[in-house]
Design a protein around this motif. Structure first.
Motif, PDB file in Angstrom:
ATOM      1  N   ILE A 229      34.913  56.979  50.782  1.00  0.00           N
ATOM      2  CA  ILE A 229      34.260  58.277  50.625  1.00  0.00           C
ATOM      3  C   ILE A 229      32.895  58.166  49.946  1.00  0.00           C
ATOM      4  N   LEU A 230      32.484  56.952  49.604  1.00  0.00           N
ATOM      5  CA  LEU A 230      31.192  56.795  48.946  1.00  0.00           C
ATOM      6  C   LEU A 230      30.058  56.937  49.941  1.00  0.00           C
ATOM      7  N   ASP A 231      28.994  57.535  49.482  1.00  0.00           N
ATOM      8  CA  ASP A 231      27.783  57.661  50.281  1.00  0.00           C
ATOM      9  C   ASP A 231      27.247  56.263  50.585  1.00  0.00           C
ATOM     10  N   LYS A 232      26.960  55.996  51.848  1.00  0.00           N
ATOM     11  CA  LYS A 232      26.511  54.646  52.237  1.00  0.00           C
ATOM     12  C   LYS A 232      25.174  54.277  51.617  1.00  0.00           C
ATOM     13  N   ALA A 233      24.390  55.280  51.200  1.00  0.00           N
ATOM     14  CA  ALA A 233      23.110  54.982  50.551  1.00  0.00           C
ATOM     15  C   ALA A 233      23.304  54.246  49.241  1.00  0.00           C
ATOM     16  N   LEU A 234      24.501  54.333  48.670  1.00  0.00           N
ATOM     17  CA  LEU A 234      24.755  53.704  47.373  1.00  0.00           C
ATOM     18  C   LEU A 234      24.774  52.184  47.453  1.00  0.00           C
ATOM     19  N   PHE A 235      25.343  51.660  48.527  1.00  0.00           N
ATOM     20  CA  PHE A 235      25.662  50.234  48.546  1.00  0.00           C
ATOM     21  C   PHE A 235      24.428  49.352  48.431  1.00  0.00           C
ATOM     22  N   ARG A 236      23.338  49.750  49.048  1.00  0.00           N
ATOM     23  CA  ARG A 236      22.146  48.899  48.996  1.00  0.00           C
ATOM     24  C   ARG A 236      21.451  48.951  47.635  1.00  0.00           C
ATOM     25  N   ARG A 237      21.865  49.877  46.769  1.00  0.00           N
ATOM     26  CA  ARG A 237      21.251  49.970  45.438  1.00  0.00           C
ATOM     27  C   ARG A 237      21.903  49.013  44.444  1.00  0.00           C
ATOM     28  N   PHE A 238      23.062  48.461  44.804  1.00  0.00           N
ATOM     29  CA  PHE A 238      23.758  47.545  43.896  1.00  0.00           C
ATOM     30  C   PHE A 238      23.398  46.098  44.215  1.00  0.00           C
ATOM     31  N   ASP A 239      23.291  45.288  43.169  1.00  0.00           N
ATOM     32  CA  ASP A 239      23.004  43.866  43.362  1.00  0.00           C
ATOM     33  C   ASP A 239      24.197  43.137  43.965  1.00  0.00           C
ATOM     34  N   MET A 240      25.411  43.548  43.566  1.00  0.00           N
ATOM     35  CA  MET A 240      26.628  42.915  44.069  1.00  0.00           C
ATOM     36  C   MET A 240      27.716  43.966  44.227  1.00  0.00           C
ATOM     37  N   VAL A 241      28.506  43.832  45.294  1.00  0.00           N
ATOM     38  CA  VAL A 241      29.677  44.680  45.498  1.00  0.00           C
ATOM     39  C   VAL A 241      30.903  43.775  45.460  1.00  0.00           C
ATOM     40  N   LEU A 242      31.804  44.027  44.515  1.00  0.00           N
ATOM     41  CA  LEU A 242      33.009  43.210  44.354  1.00  0.00           C
ATOM     42  C   LEU A 242      34.205  43.987  44.868  1.00  0.00           C
ATOM     43  N   ASN A 243      34.913  43.405  45.846  1.00  0.00           N
ATOM     44  CA  ASN A 243      36.033  44.072  46.492  1.00  0.00           C
ATOM     45  C   ASN A 243      37.360  43.576  45.918  1.00  0.00           C
ATOM     46  N   TYR A 244      38.148  44.495  45.388  1.00  0.00           N
ATOM     47  CA  TYR A 244      39.436  44.175  44.768  1.00  0.00           C
ATOM     48  C   TYR A 244      40.575  44.562  45.695  1.00  0.00           C
ATOM     49  N   SER A 245      41.664  43.810  45.613  1.00  0.00           N
ATOM     50  CA  SER A 245      42.838  44.100  46.450  1.00  0.00           C
ATOM     51  C   SER A 245      44.098  43.786  45.661  1.00  0.00           C
ATOM     52  N   LEU A 246      45.241  44.186  46.199  1.00  0.00           N
ATOM     53  CA  LEU A 246      46.515  43.875  45.552  1.00  0.00           C
ATOM     54  C   LEU A 246      46.737  42.364  45.558  1.00  0.00           C
ATOM     55  N   PRO A 247      47.307  41.814  44.497  1.00  0.00           N
ATOM     56  CA  PRO A 247      47.490  40.361  44.419  1.00  0.00           C
ATOM     57  C   PRO A 247      48.534  39.848  45.398  1.00  0.00           C
ATOM     58  N   ASP A 248      48.332  38.612  45.875  1.00  0.00           N
ATOM     59  CA  ASP A 248      49.369  37.978  46.680  1.00  0.00           C
ATOM     60  C   ASP A 248      50.436  37.427  45.729  1.00  0.00           C
ATOM     61  N   ALA A 249      51.465  36.787  46.297  1.00  0.00           N
ATOM     62  CA  ALA A 249      52.601  36.337  45.480  1.00  0.00           C
ATOM     63  C   ALA A 249      52.166  35.343  44.404  1.00  0.00           C
ATOM     64  N   LYS A 250      51.256  34.421  44.739  1.00  0.00           N
ATOM     65  CA  LYS A 250      50.807  33.423  43.782  1.00  0.00           C
ATOM     66  C   LYS A 250      50.059  34.070  42.620  1.00  0.00           C
TER      67      LYS A 250
END
Length: 321
Positions: A229-250
């Motif tokens: 739902i984030l405005d796409k104009a936001l992404f290019r303003r950040f130096d880095m985008v870090l994507n988090y997800s649910l952990p695997d079993a390990k």
């Protein structure tokens, strides 16, 4: 004269950043140098002044541009104690965090060559997957305060004044080196193409301008559970985008093992793979704590696979409910 130029510069820096412990430490170094030079009266006076200040002055909470009134409700200052080794992330994501730390630790070298260190970061992913913890780790590893700005409160309380309040926050970003966490960022960064109002559009435009021109003196971290739902104009303003997800079993086993410590010795984690799926870092930590407390209260010294399994199933049921 007692005290070197470096000491005096360190005193000014620590005073400006509000770091009382560093200020007192440098003051005591000046006192020690004075004693070595034979200025025993001065050394004794300095040490007494430090001791008196520590007793008489309450521990200072890091301020953000002297917040007053309603703005003080939007800022939570903390000094996290969680380190990088306690952060369990996929290797690619962990490498990004290490890269941010490396650039910040060598920021002077980068700035001397005309490059800014990465300082505008967007963390996105499901709740409980380590976004807020990463911000805390960055603050701890860089010995900086963590200043959390709650945008849900900002939007609901100050709709007509949000842009001016954002200006104050970004002025603080330049004035006081810290990690600034804009939590629940989707409250501000929602897609402007939807059912938007003019005021919300102006607020977001203001944020984009402030972010674009933000000082590299501090780290600005935006965390969201809803990238879509984030405005796409936001992404290019950040130096880095870090994507988090649910952990695997390990990773899930590493999270729980880290929380349980010696209580988990000898446990065969592979037998719990099925129960650990689809749970966030936060759920796994709570399950580990639940199992540990049950064992301790029963007088035991180790958790069993059945203890963990029961706690995990309880968390699974709670998340489904």
């Amino acid at each position: 004269m007692a005290g070197s130029g470096e000491h005096f510069k360190a005193l000014v820096r620590s005073h400006g950043s509000g770091d009382d412990d560093a200020f007192y430490s440098v003051a005591l170094q000046v006192a020690a140098q004075a004693a070595r030079q034979g200025h025993h009266r001065l050394a004794a006076d300095l040490k007494a002044a430090v001791d008196n200040s520590r007793v008489e002055r309450p521990k200072k909470v890091t301020s953000i541009a002297q917040p007053r009134g309603d703005l003080s409700d939007l800022v939570i200052a903390s000094h996290p104690m969680v380190g990088l080794k306690e952060l369990v992330l996929p290797e690619e994501l962990a490498a990004q965090v290490r890269r941010v730390l490396s650039e910040q630790r060598q920021r002077k070298q980068l700035l001397d060559h005309g490059f800014e260190p990465a300082h505008r970061l967007l963390f996105e992913g499901p709740p409980g997957t380590g976004k807020t913890m990463t911000a805390a780790v960055l603050a701890h590893e860089l010995s900086l305060p963590l200043l959390t700005i709650r945008l849900d409160s900002l939007m609901s309380k100050f709709m007509g004044e949000t842009a001016s309040k954002l200006r104050v926050i970004f002025e603080a970003v330049a004035a006081q080196r810290a990690v600034y966490l804009f939590d629940e960022f989707d409250a501000l960064g929602g897609d402007r193409a939807g059912n938007d109002v003019g005021e919300a559009r102006r607020i977001l435009n203001s944020f984009l301008v402030f972010l674009e021109n933000s000082s590299s003196e501090s780290l600005v971290v935006a965390a969201t559970n809803h990238r879509s739902i984030l405005d796409k104009a936001l992404f290019r303003r950040f130096d880095m985008v870090l994507n988090y997800s649910l952990p695997d079993a390990k990773q899930a086993a590493a999270v729980m093992r880290g929380r349980l410590g010696s209580l988990a010795r000898g446990l065969r984690w592979a037998t719990l793979d099925d129960e650990m799926t689809a749970l966030s870092h936060a759920d796994l930590v709570r399950a580990a704590e639940s199992a540990a407390k049950s064992v301790i209260l029963a007088g035991g010294t180790r958790v069993t696979a059945d203890d963990i399994r029961e706690a995990l199933r309880s968390r699974q049921a709670a998340s489904l409910g």
